[in-house]
Scaffold this motif. Structure first.
Motif, PDB file in Angstrom:
ATOM      1  N   PRO A 160     -14.595  14.192  -3.857  1.00  0.00           N
ATOM      2  CA  PRO A 160     -15.595  14.604  -4.840  1.00  0.00           C
ATOM      3  C   PRO A 160     -15.787  16.114  -4.784  1.00  0.00           C
ATOM      4  O   PRO A 160     -15.149  16.789  -3.981  1.00  0.00           O
ATOM      5  N   HIS A 161     -16.611  16.634  -5.661  1.00  0.00           N
ATOM      6  CA  HIS A 161     -16.974  18.037  -5.519  1.00  0.00           C
ATOM      7  C   HIS A 161     -17.730  18.205  -4.208  1.00  0.00           C
ATOM      8  O   HIS A 161     -18.460  17.317  -3.796  1.00  0.00           O
ATOM      9  N   TYR A 184     -23.230  24.111   2.724  1.00  0.00           N
ATOM     10  CA  TYR A 184     -24.342  25.042   2.879  1.00  0.00           C
ATOM     11  C   TYR A 184     -24.722  25.199   4.340  1.00  0.00           C
ATOM     12  O   TYR A 184     -24.498  24.303   5.148  1.00  0.00           O
ATOM     13  N   GLY A 185     -25.289  26.319   4.651  1.00  0.00           N
ATOM     14  CA  GLY A 185     -25.678  26.579   6.028  1.00  0.00           C
ATOM     15  C   GLY A 185     -25.754  28.077   6.238  1.00  0.00           C
ATOM     16  O   GLY A 185     -25.304  28.851   5.396  1.00  0.00           O
ATOM     17  N   ALA A 215     -29.370  26.061   0.333  1.00  0.00           N
ATOM     18  CA  ALA A 215     -29.251  25.004  -0.664  1.00  0.00           C
ATOM     19  C   ALA A 215     -30.484  24.944  -1.556  1.00  0.00           C
ATOM     20  O   ALA A 215     -30.423  24.457  -2.669  1.00  0.00           O
ATOM     21  N   ARG A 270     -26.685  19.919  -6.910  1.00  0.00           N
ATOM     22  CA  ARG A 270     -26.595  19.292  -5.587  1.00  0.00           C
ATOM     23  C   ARG A 270     -26.311  17.808  -5.714  1.00  0.00           C
ATOM     24  O   ARG A 270     -25.553  17.240  -4.942  1.00  0.00           O
ATOM     25  N   SER A 271     -26.918  17.176  -6.722  1.00  0.00           N
ATOM     26  CA  SER A 271     -26.739  15.730  -6.824  1.00  0.00           C
ATOM     27  C   SER A 271     -25.364  15.366  -7.381  1.00  0.00           C
ATOM     28  O   SER A 271     -25.004  14.207  -7.422  1.00  0.00           O
ATOM     29  N   ARG A 272     -24.601  16.330  -7.807  1.00  0.00           N
ATOM     30  CA  ARG A 272     -23.255  16.035  -8.289  1.00  0.00           C
ATOM     31  C   ARG A 272     -22.190  16.323  -7.239  1.00  0.00           C
ATOM     32  O   ARG A 272     -21.010  16.233  -7.512  1.00  0.00           O
ATOM     33  N   CYS A 273     -22.625  16.733  -6.071  1.00  0.00           N
ATOM     34  CA  CYS A 273     -21.666  17.105  -5.024  1.00  0.00           C
ATOM     35  C   CYS A 273     -21.876  16.269  -3.776  1.00  0.00           C
ATOM     36  O   CYS A 273     -22.961  15.757  -3.540  1.00  0.00           O
ATOM     37  N   LEU A 274     -20.829  16.221  -2.988  1.00  0.00           N
ATOM     38  CA  LEU A 274     -21.007  15.752  -1.627  1.00  0.00           C
ATOM     39  C   LEU A 274     -21.517  16.954  -0.838  1.00  0.00           C
ATOM     40  O   LEU A 274     -20.842  17.967  -0.717  1.00  0.00           O
ATOM     41  N   ASN A 275     -22.731  16.850  -0.363  1.00  0.00           N
ATOM     42  CA  ASN A 275     -23.353  17.969   0.334  1.00  0.00           C
ATOM     43  C   ASN A 275     -22.951  17.973   1.802  1.00  0.00           C
ATOM     44  O   ASN A 275     -23.090  16.948   2.476  1.00  0.00           O
ATOM     45  N   ARG A 312     -23.693  19.884   5.215  1.00  0.00           N
ATOM     46  CA  ARG A 312     -24.509  20.882   5.890  1.00  0.00           C
ATOM     47  C   ARG A 312     -23.760  21.388   7.116  1.00  0.00           C
ATOM     48  O   ARG A 312     -23.300  20.609   7.939  1.00  0.00           O
ATOM     49  N   ILE A 313     -23.611  22.687   7.197  1.00  0.00           N
ATOM     50  CA  ILE A 313     -22.945  23.271   8.345  1.00  0.00           C
ATOM     51  C   ILE A 313     -23.998  24.031   9.136  1.00  0.00           C
ATOM     52  O   ILE A 313     -24.466  25.091   8.716  1.00  0.00           O
TER      53      ILE A 313
END
Ligand SMILES: Nc1ncnc2c1ncn2[C@@H]1O[C@H](COP(=O)(O)OP(=O)(O)O)[C@@H](O)[C@H]1O
Ligand SMILES: [Mg+2]
Lengths: 411, 354
Positions: free
Chosen positions: B35-36, B40-41, B170, B178-183, B185-186
């Protein structure tokens, strides 16, 4: 040019010619059909509707899933599940009974007012509009009768005056109709995500809407009805899309799980509907993400980690530090939250829920805390720094919980 | 080559922090589609390293053969024709750039350029995944308008193109994206992670790194791996063999901010304010971002303050940084904060010590 062989009962072959036509041939029960390639899923759709279709063992759903899968390998990578499970017909849209009833009626009579769909994300607005347009005109006429514009297209005032106006002005004859579709004598302009259009652009639309109302229907879609100027809104039949309730959500999610072969524990299922708050797109995306990362057996913790929700213990430590009254503790917690990469806005959301529902915080304390949360929310939208803003919230919460003087400049 | 670059892991198997995330990313690709993604981090956490390793995992070493181009893109904005300069880094399989570089024209970058890139499939279909990847940096700096434009592009062209979005916070990315991506977190690496990476580098370089020194470098880096490796190398240049209690230099600008903090705690006067202004200017002219200066200054001040003052000072820091984002000239707001601090502090001193 490419060809794909699908296995279903016998072999179903599809060929895609360079002109974009798609041929589906099935050797075991002769199905021939010609279809203009638009979306991955349409193949199976068309086959199913074909009068020559004779179901054998297995189901077309399977073929659908498989056809999508096969194409994935070659040139169309697997679709996102939200697209795959987008309702294809108005009647498939769940939970929005009022609008579904009215539009189903429309499909029979061919009468359609201007429409305004509003409601939170992921409740079926776009799906409903697209399904309606497809069902009214069918694939052959879709291109010529439907104009779909959304926030990714330029919809400034110039486009309204040119592209939209030109399309609206085209006359539609009764001669061009497709069999099996109502094909009412007008065109539809779908303005999705209309709340991102400027007021000027909306104003420029008024005239167009009036002048061509005989041959053109508008369908506005937005999250907040207040963002659409009154003169436009008042001309439309308005439909509010409600956040899906937990039962419907569960049914849809179960359906996806079944199709995709995913085991979701009951605990994970309830976590999923909790984190998605009535937004089915979010629920499905989270589900797909979790499936991609963790395989086909998914736990509640997996759901939490892909959903972007901050784990409870992080918030607990935040509140505990504030309760302790020690600023340094609070600062350390905030530094840690930022270093861990948790989004400040998400922390605010969850902090809000905790504070509001906490029985041992007095109303006055709640008011103090929430006021600052609100201000901070705005500041974050303006692009303010997350660390400084969150630290400010922490320090204010600390002051409220420990009943320190609100007047900061006490000296 | 600096150690930070020399020892950057190139594959997902070799990463030493975020191993779990790397494993997940491998699973993701093994399934053949993805997915897209939104990474973020905090900065220096290792987002870029993971993204590069991910691309390599997807497309093989070819993804690392990149060329850097700076060219003007012609776009039509309504009736006007614009030229937008963009620097892109691209391989046969991906294109990377920061759309926010276009400033207030970023909307056109999204509406025209990204859409164009997203529409066309990669040239050589045989060896690829059937889609190409657009890596967009600093999406949190995109205007709202541009972000809104992006959201539908993500759905519409998802068959030919995947987006990998990368940002620090984020919060500044709209929910619709955000809801269209696999988020993903780094988080910043922990102190222990940093120490172990330094030990690894030391081993490769055949160095003896005392634990005490490693610990202090890691601590001072504020969980920023890049900063830690840089200062590790600086220590090496300064003195080798290492000693357990060798000094770890803070970077110049950090020392400078510490000085400013000292200045304003020792004297609160218009004259001092004037001197401090010069120092702030100097920092800004060295391209230290103003919000970083303000944050650092606050942290330094917090070390020196009585706890009853801390809440007030931190509030004003948040207040002036917010205004700085809305305003035009950073120096006004930095200086306003310093002046505010001086007045609060002076009042506090008078009230308590006369
Ligand atoms: N009422 C609904 N019934 C069935 N599926 C829905 C419904 N609402 C949302 N969905 C699912 O969520 C996805 C996004 O829905 P969409 O119509 O694009 O939402 P929006 O209201 O934001 O336009 C769809 O692909 C579909 O899978
Ligand atoms: Mg929508």
């Amino acid at each position: 040019m490419c060809s794909i062989v699908l296995r279903f009962g016998g072999a179903v072959e599809t060929h895609r010619s360079s002109s974009g036509k798609l041929f589906v041939g099935c050797s075991c029960f002769t199905v021939h059909l010609l279809y203009v390639w638009q979306r991955g899923l349409r193949v199976a759709d068309q086959v199913r509707r074909s009068p020559l279709y004779i179901p054998a063992s297995g189901s077309w759903e399977r073929l659908e899933a498989q056809s999508v899968f096969m194409m994935a390998g070659r040139q169309q990578s697997t679709q996102q599940w939200v697209e795959k499970y987008r309702p294809k017909q108005v009647k498939d849209v769940a939970y929005q009974d009022e609008v579904v009833k009215t539009l189903t009626n429309t499909l029979e009579t061919g009468n359609l007012p201007h429409l305004l769909f509003y409601g939170p994300p992921g409740t079926g607005k776009t799906s409903t509009a697209l399904a309606l347009a497809h069902q009214l005109f069918g694939p052959a006429l879709y291109k010529s009768r439907v104009l779909e514009l959304n926030a990714s297209d330029d919809r400034g005032i110039n486009v309204v005056r040119t592209k939209i106006k030109d399309f609206a002005a085209i006359a539609v004859g009764n001669s061009h109709t497709a069999p099996d579709y109502p094909c009412p004598p007008f065109k539809i302009i779908i303005l999705d995500e209309a709340d991102s259009m400027t007021e000027d652009a909306q104003n420029a639309l008024r005239r167009t809407m009036e002048t061509y109302s005989k041959v053109t229907r508008f369908c506005f879609i937005c999250n907040y009805v207040s963002r659409i100027i009154e003169p436009l809104a008042s001309r439309c039949a308005k439909y509010r899309f409600k956040p899906l309730n937990e039962d419907i959500m569960t049914i849809r999610v179960r359906h996806v799980c079944q199709e995709e072969g995913i085991q979701l524990s009951p605990e994970a299922l309830s976590t999923l509907s909790k984190v998605s708050g009535g937004d089915l797109r979010r629920a499905i995306t989270v589900l797909q993400s979790a499936a991609r990362l963790y395989g086909s057996s998914i736990s509640g913790a997996n759901i939490i980690s892909v959903s972007g929700v901050v784990p409870d213990d992080v918030l607990d430590s935040f509140v505990a530090a504030c309760k302790s009254g020690q600023f340094d503790k609070a600062q350390a917690v905030v530094s840690n939250i930022i270093a861990e990469g948790y989004p400040a806005s998400q922390i605010l959301n969850q902090l809000f829920d905790i504070v509001v529902s906490s029985p041992d915080i007095t109303d006055e304390q709640k008011a103090r805390i929430l006021e600052r949360i609100a201000e901070t929310d705005k500041a974050l939208i303006d692009g303010a720094d997350e660390f400084l803003q969150l630290l400010d919230v922490a320090s204010n919460t600390l002051g409220a919980l420990c009943n320190l003087s609100q007047e900061l400049t006490a000296f | 080559m600096l150690w930070v670059d020399k020892y950057r892991p190139h594959t997902l198997d070799k990463v030493m922090v975020h191993m779990e995330e790397a494993q997940h990313l491998k699973n993701l690709i093994a399934l053949g589609d993805c997915p897209h993604l939104l990474f973020y981090g905090p900065s220096g956490a290792g987002k870029k390293t993971l993204i590069m390793a991910l691309l390599r995992e997807m497309y093989g070493p070819g993804a690392e053969k990149v060329k850097v181009e700076n060219k003007p893109w012609k776009v039509e904005a309504g009736t006007r024709k614009l030229e937008i300069d963009l620097t892109t880094v691209s391989s046969n399989y991906h294109v990377e750039f920061s759309p926010s570089d276009a400033g207030f024209q970023d909307r056109y970058v999204v509406q025209e350029i990204i859409k164009d890139m997203a529409k066309s499939r990669p040239l050589d279909v045989a060896g690829t995944k059937g889609f190409k990847v657009l890596v967009l940096n600093e999406v949190d700096k995109l205007s709202r308008e541009a972000q809104h434009s992006l959201r539908r592009t993500m759905e519409k062209y998802s068959s030919a193109c995947r987006l990998i979005l990368c940002c620090n916070s984020a919060s500044k990315v709209i929910e619709a994206i955000r809801s269209r991506c696999l988020n993903i977190r780094i988080s910043a690496p922990t102190k222990e992670d940093i120490v172990s990476v330094m030990q690894h580098v030391a081993k490769k370089e055949n160095l003896q790194l005392p634990m005490g020194l490693a610990g202090r470098i890691a601590l001072q880096s504020n969980r920023n791996l890049r900063a830690a490796l840089l200062s590790f190398e600086a220590c090496y240049v300064q003195q080798y063999p290492f000693s357990e209690n060798q000094a770890v230099q803070a970077t110049d600008w950090e020392q400078y901010v510490t000085e400013i903090a000292n200045d304003i705690v020792t004297e609160q006067s218009p004259k001092r304010l004037f001197q401090v202004r010069g120092k702030l200017y100097e920092l800004l002219s060295n391209c230290i971002p103003p919000e970083i200066i303000l944050k650092r200054l606050l942290v330094e001040l917090m070390r020196k303050l009585d706890s009853e003052l801390k809440r007030e000072v931190c509030h004003w820091a948040a207040h002036y940084e917010h205004r700085m984002q809305l305003g035009q000239k950073a120096i006004f707001h930095l200086e306003a904060f310093v002046a505010k601090f001086m007045s609060i502090y002076k009042r506090f001193l008078i009230a308590n010590f006369g």
